[in-house]
Design a protein around this motif. Structure first.
Motif, PDB file in Angstrom:
ATOM      1  N   MET A   1      39.453 113.485  71.167  1.00 32.77           N
ATOM      2  CA  MET A   1      38.041 113.085  71.107  1.00 32.77           C
ATOM      3  C   MET A   1      37.723 112.073  72.195  1.00 32.77           C
TER       4      MET A   1
ATOM      5  N   ARG B   1      39.181 111.775  75.049  1.00 28.50           N
ATOM      6  CA  ARG B   1      39.137 112.520  76.312  1.00 28.50           C
ATOM      7  C   ARG B   1      37.807 113.266  76.431  1.00 28.50           C
TER       8      ARG B   1
ATOM      9  N   GLY C   1      39.594 120.435  81.393  1.00 32.67           N
ATOM     10  CA  GLY C   1      39.284 119.025  81.134  1.00 32.67           C
ATOM     11  C   GLY C   1      40.123 118.418  80.023  1.00 32.67           C
ATOM     12  N   ILE C   2      40.629 119.259  79.103  1.00 32.99           N
ATOM     13  CA  ILE C   2      41.476 118.729  78.025  1.00 32.99           C
ATOM     14  C   ILE C   2      42.929 119.160  78.213  1.00 32.99           C
TER      15      ILE C   2
ATOM     16  N   GLU D   1      34.757 111.186  77.562  1.00 37.06           N
ATOM     17  CA  GLU D   1      34.616 110.967  79.002  1.00 37.06           C
ATOM     18  C   GLU D   1      34.213 112.252  79.715  1.00 37.06           C
TER      19      GLU D   1
ATOM     20  N   ASN E   1      45.939 117.046  77.025  1.00 38.11           N
ATOM     21  CA  ASN E   1      46.112 116.775  75.591  1.00 38.11           C
ATOM     22  C   ASN E   1      46.723 117.995  74.918  1.00 38.11           C
TER      23      ASN E   1
ATOM     24  N   LYS F   1      37.088 105.108  81.295  1.00 34.87           N
ATOM     25  CA  LYS F   1      37.929 106.197  81.810  1.00 34.87           C
ATOM     26  C   LYS F   1      39.022 106.541  80.812  1.00 34.87           C
ATOM     27  N   SER F   2      39.194 107.829  80.551  1.00 31.60           N
ATOM     28  CA  SER F   2      40.234 108.220  79.608  1.00 31.60           C
ATOM     29  C   SER F   2      41.596 107.926  80.225  1.00 31.60           C
ATOM     30  N   ALA F   3      42.453 107.339  79.396  1.00 36.21           N
ATOM     31  CA  ALA F   3      43.736 106.854  79.905  1.00 36.21           C
ATOM     32  C   ALA F   3      44.825 107.131  78.892  1.00 36.21           C
TER      33      ALA F   3
ATOM     34  N   THR G   1      45.523 108.776  74.105  1.00 34.72           N
ATOM     35  CA  THR G   1      44.373 108.598  75.004  1.00 34.72           C
ATOM     36  C   THR G   1      43.332 107.632  74.434  1.00 34.72           C
TER      37      THR G   1
END
Lengths: 167, 289, 792
Positions: free
Chosen positions: A108, A110, A129-130, A113, A133, A56-58, A50
């Motif tokens: 981190m 992720r 939200g995580i 954002e 991951n 934006k987290s990608a 990520t």
């Protein structure tokens, strides 16, 4: 067959000649020699790769390097500044939110954002939200605590204790 | 995991994209969010020789109400739907569904149009669109055409989008009156494809009589499925417990799931029944608000 | 609260010091094997078999070699020329590096492609054409023993069946006698399924052979660098790679959990190719390869029985195991222990009769049997005993907590001789369970359970009170390939009082750089911040067998304390010399020696160390260094009391862990924060096999879930918020009283979770559930007892 692209990573421009099939994660790790972002799976499942693209987290293993042409890319190497660590880095360290450290950069990025969009997340919002991951070491408790701590820190609120709590 | 090589173009207009699709023929694929296509290419299950990246084409990303429709641009990201005020206020079904699609990073890039155009009955938006009675706008060399959602899904990874065409907009009849919608899927863990999923839309008159109903099912048939008998029993009814139970029963009978690691046929039918009942009730309670 | 002997500045044992290793990881400066880049490096990718059992008719590399950038394609026939196509496993079995004629499991290595980039290596791999003649594989371990089953290991001379070994322990007759006369017997067949460690970093290496100096440097994801160096020397010594010419460097490791102990064929091929070409060879697995080919864990089929009195006294247990080892026994156990330490399976309970036996078989599955976050098969044993204890409680109509309390070995009965031959060192099982029950309000939950059942809702409470056995091990019994399982520490204190210490172990996230420094700080009074810890380079670190089986603290941690004590003895002599008093007149407090009765007369450790280089007593060796190889007198026996509360959706069968309280006793605690972190992580690796993970194969030998899309590693959403605590019962024989903790939660959690789920639906007639307990599986079981209608 190859394309010349310029990636702007952590503010620095990296110009490279790549095949269209080159994944962004490989361009970052191999061509730009920023090895902080990792690869943990083949199927966009683990989130170790990520990075932020325009904030934006990608999952950079599922994005082509050519797609990132002209975009602002942020990786773990860009979190700290001359003034010191980013609050999320402090939060992970102080709350023992990492063991082997392999998933940590992705988590981190992720979290950065997540907190940007939701400065005051609930535990449930953090967990969802995580959810892109995977961490195999920590059991997530302390990652949740680290993000809560960082949330307080970034808003100038009273900081939660970082001592372990036992029943 | 590394894909086979291909050529890459990133046109900046729809016309250009369509022209390229025609130029390259069958071996060209459209790259939208890429979060279904790129993993398939990395696993070498798909090996297009040309990728046409349509992310740089302006004007394909929006969520708005207009002309009695909720209009969603095909390149609207899942996250943009999740964060849209109109969606929050009136179309909570999307909040339910997007939360369960993959994960936040994927939703930052995955698009609604891509989710539909992939033509996969395991994706979540097809059932949602069926429940909401959506139309799909497709743009080609000769202009735009509109296809009803029931005619959109045509086979395994096959949709009404013909070669040389691009899915451009999704139109959903706007919510009005006592309107509620809900989606849930049983999943083995967060981000998984559905073991079974159900989308429900209910509209009622002020007496609580159902005037409109839509029920769509995820991953329990080769194609995304409309539970027609369920809808029929609901429409015109008083939405009593017995009616809802009957609708749930019909949905579980009318789907045709196949056994896989997620469950056997019996279990999936059972889940369809339970979730249909729950989603109808959830849609009703939202309609009452 | 943990009492600390040292100040916060010194940071010895008991302080929750933040980790020293974090700085590089949070800044993206970790150095994992895929980050290693050497000039002229080539990349290797591996062609793998799509079949579980097949003859190789031909391998055609023409198309692959035609790709510009593809340098070579290596097959078993190529390696055969150098005698490198076979290698030994850690269990003295043998394993193909690359096959010359037959493949034995799906995803087995068939050929290696060497290219100038990883993209081209992958293209080359796709272009290698292999012609197979598939055969019907043996997938069911029970059928593997049928008389008409094909003999899979025809490479072994005289082999006539698929049986690998038989093992037994305990008094068979005495146990049978107790069973024959017992009031109550419960019996259950259970499967501890095949799972995978699935560390987020896969395995890989960079093998770099220098043709000029004849030295091999092997960067490698290994938990046991020294043992690996020895194994490489044993395998490749005949081609000139002798042990002094091999340097194994284990860089930062992205999680190991036992999966990075074995030697995989990819490592050997990379070494062979580098040896032949002189070019550094990088090989990094992708996730599919990692899940599909690397060593599995568990896969024990257990028939478990427990006998006891009708008022709930356990009298005997009998376990019979069928172990599916796949194509070869590639376990990573101590050599004399084919079932590892499975014989710990009499658990925390006081009874005198037990008998266990096991048979291992070959099948056409990937090889292995690694100790996944488990001290060698302890997880399997604990699952059996804790499930049986619950079944027995149910049968005699006793509350499972009460029954455990009544059967525990008492605190005062330690050391306790188990019926399978262990001498349990210490424990306080009653205190642990009581603490867990109080924390979770056990009796309140039982009331709530009754109320919820009345409303048709299912609440379950499950207990696991386990005893682990870790710290392998005492050299009279414990060796791997003959090498005794001691471990080592070497401490060098520099003239200014700062130190470096090196170890034979290798952290994969456990935080050794912090905790080892704390042990030395405790003993020497040097602030832990001033002590640098180094592991993983065989050229610099003292020999040791590595990190797995919760052995680092019990062995290397003890070695650190012992080496530090040697230095403290020396320090005392120097202090006496400096203060001009006799040694008997000196007293130690952390950081300094002072004269008894005259505390103002003192020398700090830093002053003493400086003197060791500048002003040491005549006749004394200069410098301030010590090494210790610690050979433990016994294993250590950590224990735990876990209680899990689950809610089960009565319609969908969804299972939600509402609360989970884990009370661990790992003896004295070096760093409470790190211990807690280990427990959190282990608990999530406990919920994983209990509810989500299993490697699944079809009858044709195809893996059905070989990616992270279907091999369901829990996320933060599945993982509940863990609640942890501890009791402290020091290991009496261990220099710092510590026992090891990393694996307890992985071992103890699954039965607590399953016991809770069974408890939630026990009133419907469910007696046992196989792991992983998925909603689908639970639905089927609830159909079997008539709760859900069967429609077909």
């Amino acid at each position: 067959m190859t394309k010349k692209i310029t990636l702007k990573i952590n503010g620095a421009e990296h110009t490279m000649e790549v095949e269209p099939r080159m994944l962004l994660i490989h361009a970052i790790r191999e061509n730009a020699s920023l090895t902080g972002s990792h690869i943990g799976c083949d199927t966009s499942s683990c989130g170790a790769c990520t990075v932020l693209i325009d904030g934006k987290s990608a999952k950079s293993c599922t994005i082509l390097a050519v797609q990132a042409q002209g975009k602002e890319i942020a990786t773990v190497e860009g979190l700290a500044t001359a003034e010191g660590l980013h609050p999320i880095q402090e939060g992970f360290h102080l709350n023992h939110a990492l063991h082997c450290g392999f998933c940590t950069p992705g988590l981190m990025m992720r979290a950065v954002e997540l907190l940007e969009k939701n400065p005051n997340p609930t535990e449930d919002e953090i967990r969802w939200g995580i959810s892109g991951n995977l961490c195999r070491c920590t059991g997530y408790n302390n990652i949740v605590s680290a993000i809560q701590w960082t949330s307080a820190k970034m808003q100038g609120k009273e900081l939660p204790s970082t001592e372990p709590k036992f029943v | 995991m590394i894909a086979e090589n291909f050529n890459y173009d990133a046109p900046t207009s729809l016309d250009e994209a369509i022209a390229l699709l025609h130029e390259y023929g069958d071996d060209a694929k459209i790259l939208a969010g890429g979060h279904s296509l790129i993993p398939m290419m990395k696993l070498r299950f798909a090996s297009p020789t040309h990728l046409i990246d349509i992310n740089n084409i302006p004007g394909l990303s929006y969520v708005k109400e207009e002309d009695g429709y909720l209009k969603i641009g095909a390149m609207t990201k899942e996250v943009e739907v999740e964060e849209s005020e109109i969606i929050h206020a009136k179309y909570q079904i999307f909040m339910d569904a997007t939360k369960l699609i993959a994960d936040p990073q994927v939703r930052n890039f995955g698009t609604l149009g891509g989710n539909l155009a992939h033509g996969d009955a395991a994706n979540d938006h097809p059932a949602v669109m069926i429940a909401l009675g959506a139309d799909v706008e497709i743009t080609g060399k000769d202009g735009k055409r509109t296809v009803g959602i029931d005619d959109f899904f045509q086979g395994f990874y096959t949709t009404a989008v013909e070669h040389g065409e691009v899915l451009t907009e999704i139109r959903i009849p706007a919510a009005s009156g006592n309107y509620g919608s809900a989606y849930h899927k049983a999943e083995r863990k967060v981000g998984d494809y559905a073991t079974a999923g159900v989308a429900a839309m209910i509209q009622m008159d002020d007496q609580g009589r159902c005037t409109k109903a839509g029920i769509g099912l995820t991953n329990v048939s080769p194609l995304p499925l409309r539970a027609s008998r369920s809808e029929e029993v609901l429409i015109g009814s008083d939405l009593s417990e017995a009616v809802i139970a009957q609708a749930a029963q019909y949905a579980s009978e009318d789907c045709s799931p196949s056994e896989d690691l997620r469950g056997n046929v019996e279990y999936k039918r059972h889940l369809v029944s339970v979730i249909t009942k729950r989603m109808i009730n959830k849609a009703i309670s939202r309609a009452k608000k | 609260m943990i009492k600390c002997k040292t100040s916060k500045e010194i940071g010895g044992m008991g302080h929750s010091k933040k980790r020293k290793e974090d700085a590089r990881f949070i800044q993206g400066k970790g150095n994992y094997v895929d980050d290693v880049k050497l000039p002229g490096m080539l990349y290797m990718d591996i062609v793998r078999s799509p079949y579980a059992y097949a003859k190789i008719k031909s391998i055609d590399a023409t198309a692959a070699l035609a790709i510009p950038g593809v340098v070579a394609v290596v097959t078993g026939k190529d390696l055969e020329k150098y005698g490198l196509h076979w290698m030994p496993t850690l269990m003295s079995d043998t394993q193909m590096v690359l096959p010359t004629d037959t493949v034995m499991y799906q995803a087995q290595e068939v050929a290696a492609v060497i290219a100038t980039s990883r993209y081209l290596a992958r293209d080359g791999k796709e272009a290698v054409m292999v012609d197979y003649e598939p055969m019907k594989p043996v997938m069911d371990p029970f059928k593997a023993l049928d008389e008409d089953a094909p003999v899979l290991r025809s490479d072994q001379e005289g082999k006539t069946d698929n049986h690998i070994w038989h093992w037994e322990v305990g008094d068979k007759e005495k146990t049978a006698n107790v069973f024959d006369n017992a009031d109550v017997v419960v019996k259950q067949q259970m499967h501890i399924p095949r799972i995978h460690v699935a560390s987020i970093e896969t395995c890989g290496c960079v093998a770099s052979y220098d043709k000029v100096t004849n030295h091999l440097t092997m960067y490698m994801t290994t938990q046991a660098p020294h043992a690996i160096r020895t194994v490489i020397a044993l395998v490749a010594g005949h081609v000139g790679l002798t042990e002094e010419k091999i340097r194994v460097i284990s860089p930062d490791i992205g999680g190991g959990f036992g999966g990075k102990v074995p030697v995989y064929p990819g490592y050997v091929i990379a070494i062979a190719v580098s040896f032949l070409t002189g070019a550094p060879i990088k090989w990094i697995e992708d996730r599919s390869e990692n899940l599909q080919a690397d060593s599995f864990a568990r896969d024990y089929h257990i028939t478990a029985e427990m006998a006891g009195t009708k008022d709930g006294k356990i009298q005997a247990t009998r376990f019979k195991v069928l172990a599916d080892h796949g194509y070869t026994d590639a376990s990573a156990n101590p050599s004399k222990f084919p079932t590892g330490l499975f014989s710990i399976g009499t658990g925390s309970y006081d009874y005198g009769a037990a008998y266990m036996e096991a048979d291992a078989v070959y099948t056409n599955k990937p090889p292995g049997g690694v100790a996944y976050r488990c001290s060698f098969r302890v997880t399997e044993a604990v699952h059996a005993i804790e499930r049986m204890t619950d079944m027995f409680a149910k049968k005699v109509g006793k509350d499972p907590a009460q029954l455990r309390m009544e059967n525990f070995i008492k605190k005062e009965d330690f050391p306790w001789a188990s019926p399978t031959g262990w001498s349990y060192d210490s424990g306080d099982y009653h205190a642990g369970l009581q603490k867990a029950m109080d924390a979770i309000d056990y009796h309140g939950l039982r009331k709530e359970q009754i109320e919820m059942r009345a409303e048709g809702k299912f609440l379950g409470i499950g207990i696991s009170t386990f005893t682990e056995v870790v710290g392998a091990g005492p050299s009279q019994d414990f060796d791997i390939l003959g090498i005794k399982m001691f471990d080592s520490a070497e401490i060098r204190v520099h003239p200014t009082g700062k130190a470096i210490a090196r170890f034979g172990t290798k952290s994969q996230g456990q935080g050794h750089e912090t905790t080892y420094a704390q042990i030395i700080a405790e003993e020497l009074g040097i602030p832990m911040e001033h002590i640098q810890i180094e592991e993983g380079d065989t050229d610099t670190a003292p020999y040791g067998l590595g990190t797995y089986a919760s052995r680092s603290t019990p062995t290397a941690g003890a070695a650190a304390a012992m080496a530090a004590r040697k230095l403290r003895d020396k320090a005392k002599k120097i202090a006496a010399h400096l203060l001009e008093v006799s040694e008997q007149d000196l007293e130690w407090e952390p950081g300094k020696f002072f004269v008894k009765g005259a505390p103002e007369k003192s020398k700090t450790i830093q002053e003493i160390v400086f003197a060791a280089y500048t002003n040491h007593p005549e006749g004394m060796e200069g410098g301030f260094e010590a090494t210790h190889y610690y050979d433990p007198p016994n294993l250590t026996f950590p224990s735990g009391a876990y209680i899990c509360v689950v809610e089960v959706d009565a319609e969908t069968c969804d299972i939600k862990v509402r609360r989970f309280v884990a009370i661990d006793d790992c003896g004295n605690i070096i760093n409470p924060m790190i211990v807690q972190g280990q427990v959190h992580g282990g608990l999530t690796q406990g919920i994983a096999p209990a509810m989500y993970e299993e490697l699944i194969y079809d009858d044709s030998g195809n893996i059905l879930n070989g990616t992270f899309m279907d091999y369901l590693v829990p996320t933060a959403v599945e993982s509940p918020s863990w609640e942890t605590g501890h009791t402290v019962t020091p290991a009496p024989h261990h220099p710092i009283g510590a026992k090891g903790v990393g694996e307890s939660p992985t071992v103890g959690a699954p039965p607590a979770i399953v016991n809770a789920i069974v408890d939630a639906v026990a009133h419907l007639g469910i007696k046992h559930l196989e792991i992983p307990v998925t909603p689908f599986k639970l639905f089927k079981e609830l159909q079997n007892v008539g709760y859900f209608k069967k429609t077909t």
